[in-house]
Design an enzyme around this catalytic site. Structure first.
Site, PDB file in Angstrom:
ATOM      1  N   GLN A  37       0.599  -1.164  -0.070  1.00 37.15           N
ATOM      2  CA  GLN A  37       0.212   0.027  -0.036  1.00 37.15           C
ATOM      3  C   GLN A  37       0.464   1.557  -0.184  1.00 37.15           C
ATOM      4  O   GLN A  37       0.175   2.281  -0.642  1.00 37.15           O
ATOM      5  CB  GLN A  37      -0.886  -0.126   1.339  1.00 37.15           C
ATOM      6  N   HIS A  68       2.190   2.886  -2.809  1.00 35.76           N
ATOM      7  CA  HIS A  68       1.074   3.715  -3.867  1.00 35.76           C
ATOM      8  C   HIS A  68       1.578   4.748  -4.668  1.00 35.76           C
ATOM      9  O   HIS A  68       1.464   5.559  -5.539  1.00 35.76           O
ATOM     10  CB  HIS A  68      -0.183   3.366  -3.551  1.00 35.76           C
ATOM     11  N   GLU A  72     -10.161   3.108   3.431  1.00 37.70           N
ATOM     12  CA  GLU A  72     -10.387   2.389   2.063  1.00 37.70           C
ATOM     13  C   GLU A  72     -10.354   0.935   2.044  1.00 37.70           C
ATOM     14  O   GLU A  72     -10.901  -0.242   1.272  1.00 37.70           O
ATOM     15  CB  GLU A  72      -9.364   2.585   1.255  1.00 37.70           C
ATOM     16  N   HIS A  73      -9.039   0.347   2.799  1.00 36.06           N
ATOM     17  CA  HIS A  73      -9.036  -1.114   2.741  1.00 36.06           C
ATOM     18  C   HIS A  73      -8.774  -1.840   3.619  1.00 36.06           C
ATOM     19  O   HIS A  73      -7.765  -1.058   4.671  1.00 36.06           O
ATOM     20  CB  HIS A  73      -7.707  -2.009   1.374  1.00 36.06           C
ATOM     21  N   ASP A  94      -6.781  -5.473  -5.987  1.00 39.51           N
ATOM     22  CA  ASP A  94      -6.261  -4.764  -7.427  1.00 39.51           C
ATOM     23  C   ASP A  94      -6.359  -5.043  -8.521  1.00 39.51           C
ATOM     24  O   ASP A  94      -6.692  -4.598  -9.333  1.00 39.51           O
ATOM     25  CB  ASP A  94      -4.793  -4.839  -6.985  1.00 39.51           C
ATOM     26  N   HIS A 119     -54.736  17.848  -5.588  1.00 38.87           N
ATOM     27  CA  HIS A 119     -54.363  16.737  -5.032  1.00 38.87           C
ATOM     28  C   HIS A 119     -56.306  15.570  -5.397  1.00 38.87           C
ATOM     29  O   HIS A 119     -55.735  14.392  -5.780  1.00 38.87           O
ATOM     30  CB  HIS A 119     -53.390  16.141  -4.066  1.00 38.87           C
TER      31      HIS A 119
END
Length: 427
Positions: free
Chosen positions: A246, A249, A313-314, A347, A406
């Site tokens: 990770q 990245h 996120e993960h 991924d 209505h």
């Protein structure tokens, strides 16, 4: 490089710099709004240092890209496409369902794909063919008839091959906030879209959020992140490998280990140092590790509580009984269960989508899937019997709110129906 960290500090480290770039992004948006294609050419030279003769990528360029990509890589992209398609096909809602909830009243939902979407694929110096697949395959599965993609120039052959495999041929050489503006507002070459998806840097994310009045977006997404819940059964070598994966990245990526074992935290630190020493992206990893660290907790329930607060996120579960823990997880973009489930599989090739909310947005948003590319319309079908059964309720509530027309729209039907009944009965 690897030390204890408190939750508040870790959360603050991953906060995006959106406010800092809004002024610059607004200027870019206005330039594209008024300058169209000309602004895109100008901004490509300014930011990407690339002179373009054309924004659109033609079929010849797509075919030529295959000659520049290793056949084994192309084969793996095809295999990945199959697996990603398979998973997203399982998500497809019924096009239409109807259910008679009581005599004469039938209700349901009709699902319709969006007409046109735009996908942003990061690029420039690097290629992200996996993101090209992740952003476009669910749209295709959902039935979106028009899918356009923007990626910074020069678009890498790998990205072009992936888009071709995904079945996308409307591709534009355009990156950054200007690409988002072009897809949202339209230019002479790029028609505006209904929704924009895909990850990007802080300028891309800011542009997506600032242009939501023109095109809906998937969700805000910033630098990548991972949280790992581990107990004494975790394999430090595996945990460290996931953290480094990770960290490579982006210098702004962040990683956190939440463990009930101080011994595991220490051994993971030793492994990180050992594995990072020979990493090919060591410089990026070193920077990202400054945003990372570990928390030692009393038990797994405390670890889960912290994870749900972080909403990563993960999230990796490397504990004795991960499935028992899974049910307690409420906030996470994507969950990786067990020690043999590295995030890298999600991924690329397991089939799940890797375009996910970051920075705590997993509390409100889901990761990219087919539902992002659909909209629903409620359906109601009443017979005379059905209208009669709820007519009095509707008339009473409508009149209570002061909406007499209505109420009249119901009573006129009921009176007409009653008159017709009398006529047919000879009264």
């Amino acid at each position: 490089m690897w030390s204890a960290v408190d939750v508040e500090t870790w959360i603050s480290r991953r906060t995006s710099r959106l406010d800092e770039v809004r002024g610059t992004v607004q200027e870019i948006i206005e330039k594209v709004r008024t300058g169209g294609d000309g602004a895109l050419f100008e901004l490509s030279e300014k930011f990407d240092k690339v002179h373009l003769d054309s924004i659109a990528v033609d079929e010849d360029a797509l075919e030529a890209a295959y000659e520049q990509v290793d056949a084994k890589v192309t084969e793996c992209l095809v295999e990945a496409e199959v697996r990603i398609s398979r998973f997203h096909e399982l998500q497809m809602p019924r096009e239409l369902w109807l259910s008679e909830v009581e005599p004469g009243i039938t209700l349901g939902v009709k699902t319709t794909p969006l007409s046109r979407i735009g996908a942003y694929i990061p690029g420039g110096r690097a290629a992200y063919p996996s993101t090209a697949l992740m952003c476009t395959i669910p749209a295709r599965i959902a039935g979106v008839p028009e899918i356009c993609c923007c990626s910074p120039p020069p678009i890498q052959p790998l990205t072009l091959v992936a888009l071709d495999i995904a079945g996308v041929h409307e591709i534009y050489q355009c990156g950054g906030a200007q690409a988002i503006a072009a897809m949202a507002l339209g230019t002479e070459t790029i028609e505006p879209v209904d929704k924009i998806v895909g990850p990007g840097n802080v300028y891309v994310t800011a542009a997506k959020m600032m242009l939501r009045d023109y095109a809906e977006i998937d969700f805000p997404a910033g630098p990548s992140e991972i949280a790992i819940i581990a107990d004494e059964s975790a394999v430090p070598e595996y945990v460290a490998a996931d953290i480094l994966a990770q960290a490579e990245h982006d210098p702004h990526a962040s990683c956190i280990l939440i463990t009930s074992s101080s011994a595991v935290a220490d051994r993971v630190g030793i492994e990180i140092k050992k594995q990072a020493e020979h990493a090919k992206r060591k410089e990026i990893i070193t920077q990202a590790l400054k945003n990372s660290g570990f928390i030692v907790v009393g038990d797994l329930s405390e670890a889960v509580a912290i994870s749900n607060t972080i909403a990563p996120e993960h999230l990796a579960l490397q504990v004795v009984d991960p499935l028992a823990v899974l049910g307690s997880i409420h906030n996470a973009g994507s969950i990786f269960v067990g020690k043999y489930t590295p995030v890298a599989c999600g991924d690329y090739a397991s089939g799940t989508n890797h375009v996910l909310p970051t920075a705590g947005f997993a509390r409100q948003y889901s990761g990219l899937d087919v539902h992002h590319f659909c909209k629903t319309s409620s359906v109601q079908y009443l017979t005379k019997e059905g209208l009669e059964s709820i007519g009095d309720i509707v008339e009473t509530l409508a009149e209570a709110e002061g909406f007499f027309a209505h109420a009249q729209s119901v009573s006129v039907r009921l009176k007409s129906s009653q008159n017709l009944q009398r006529k047919n009965s000879g009264c």
